[in-house]
Motif scaffolding. Structure first.
Motif, short mmCIF file in Angstrom:
data_model
loop_
_atom_site.label_atom_id
_atom_site.label_comp_id
_atom_site.label_asym_id
_atom_site.label_seq_id
_atom_site.Cartn_x
_atom_site.Cartn_y
_atom_site.Cartn_z
N TYR A 107 34.02 86.54 43.28
CA TYR A 107 33.89 87.48 42.17
C TYR A 107 34.90 88.62 42.29
CZ TYR A 107 31.58 90.90 45.19
OH TYR A 107 31.31 91.81 46.18
N MET A 108 35.62 88.64 43.42
CA MET A 108 36.66 89.66 43.60
C MET A 108 38.03 89.00 43.74
SD MET A 108 35.19 92.72 46.04
CE MET A 108 34.96 91.66 47.47
N GLN A 109 39.03 89.69 43.26
CA GLN A 109 40.40 89.21 43.39
C GLN A 109 41.28 90.39 43.79
OE1 GLN A 109 42.64 87.68 39.86
NE2 GLN A 109 42.51 85.73 40.98
N ALA A 110 41.97 90.23 44.91
CA ALA A 110 42.79 91.32 45.46
C ALA A 110 41.94 92.58 45.69
CB ALA A 110 43.96 91.63 44.54
#
Length: 227
Positions: A171-174
């Motif tokens: 659910y997180m990117q970078a």
């Protein structure tokens, strides 16, 4: 001597491949740990430990079945071995999760694995005379429902872990949380893959059961009678 089935031969060939590949990989990793740069030795030893743990996880059902004198369904075990090899060994140890759709392929496989395990539970919980009266279509629907339910429980587990700062559901990117539909893509993709894998298995099972009701029993765990 009783002739081994096709699934048993496939299982034995794959287990031999798993053992050879993991032992070779372990040897090369230990070599890097002993002779490689000092800064990389700790990571190499940890990698060697992961390889050994993966090998133990793959082989422990066979050891336990032999120890307890229990028939281990070969098709079910083959699905399990493929899943562990793809997830623990290739996925975690060699970072195959970076390969596009690798995770989704494993969810397809886990859907079939859980569908097969549903048959094992079915044989353990339902009397044999009642099994003969249940339609193949219902048995197939039950296996799909069981597999998808287990897939939902797994997503509950990932969601719970993510509540403590992990990123199992991607659910997180970078380091930044995704928004809206983008945040749902990993979870829903996993559930769709679970469903499709279970459905494919159920269709195959339905066709097999229409021809031979005893095919279901190949997924049953049972005591091996000593002669």
């Amino acid at each position: 001597m009783q002739k081994s089935s096709f699934s048993e031969r496939c299982l034995n060939i794959f287990l031999l491949f798993v053992v050879i590949s993991m032992v070779l990989s372990f040897g090369l990793t230990v070599k890097d740990a002993l002779l490689g740069p000092t800064a990389d030795q700790g990571a190499a030893w940890f990698l060697a430990l992961e390889i050994i743990l993966g090998l133990v996880i793959v082989l422990i059902p066979k050891w336990a079945a032999k120890r307890l004198e229990i028939y281990l369904p070969p098709t079910l075990y083959l699905f399990f071995a493929l899943f562990i090899y793809g997830s623990v060994y290739l996925g975690t140890v060699y970072h195959f999760y970076s390969v596009p759709y690798w995770d989704k392929g494993l969810h397809l496989l886990s859907g079939a694995l859980l569908g097969g395990f549903a048959f094992s539970a079915f044989g353990a919980l339902v009397p044999e005379d009642a099994i003969a009266k249940i339609s193949p279509f219902f048995i197939g629907m039950y296996s799909v429902a069981f597999a998808v339910f287990c897939g939902v429980l797994w997503e509950f587990y990932e969601f719970t872990c993510d509540s403590f700062g992990m990123n199992l559901q991607r659910y997180m990117q970078a380091g930044r949380p995704l928004v809206g539909r983008a945040a749902l893509m990993d979870t829903m993709g996993d559930l769709f893959a679970d469903f499709i894998g279970a459905l494919i298995f159920a269709v195959v099972a339905y066709l097999q059961l229409k021809k031979n009701r005893n095919w279901l029993k190949t997924f049953f765990f049972k005591r091996i009678e000593q002669k």
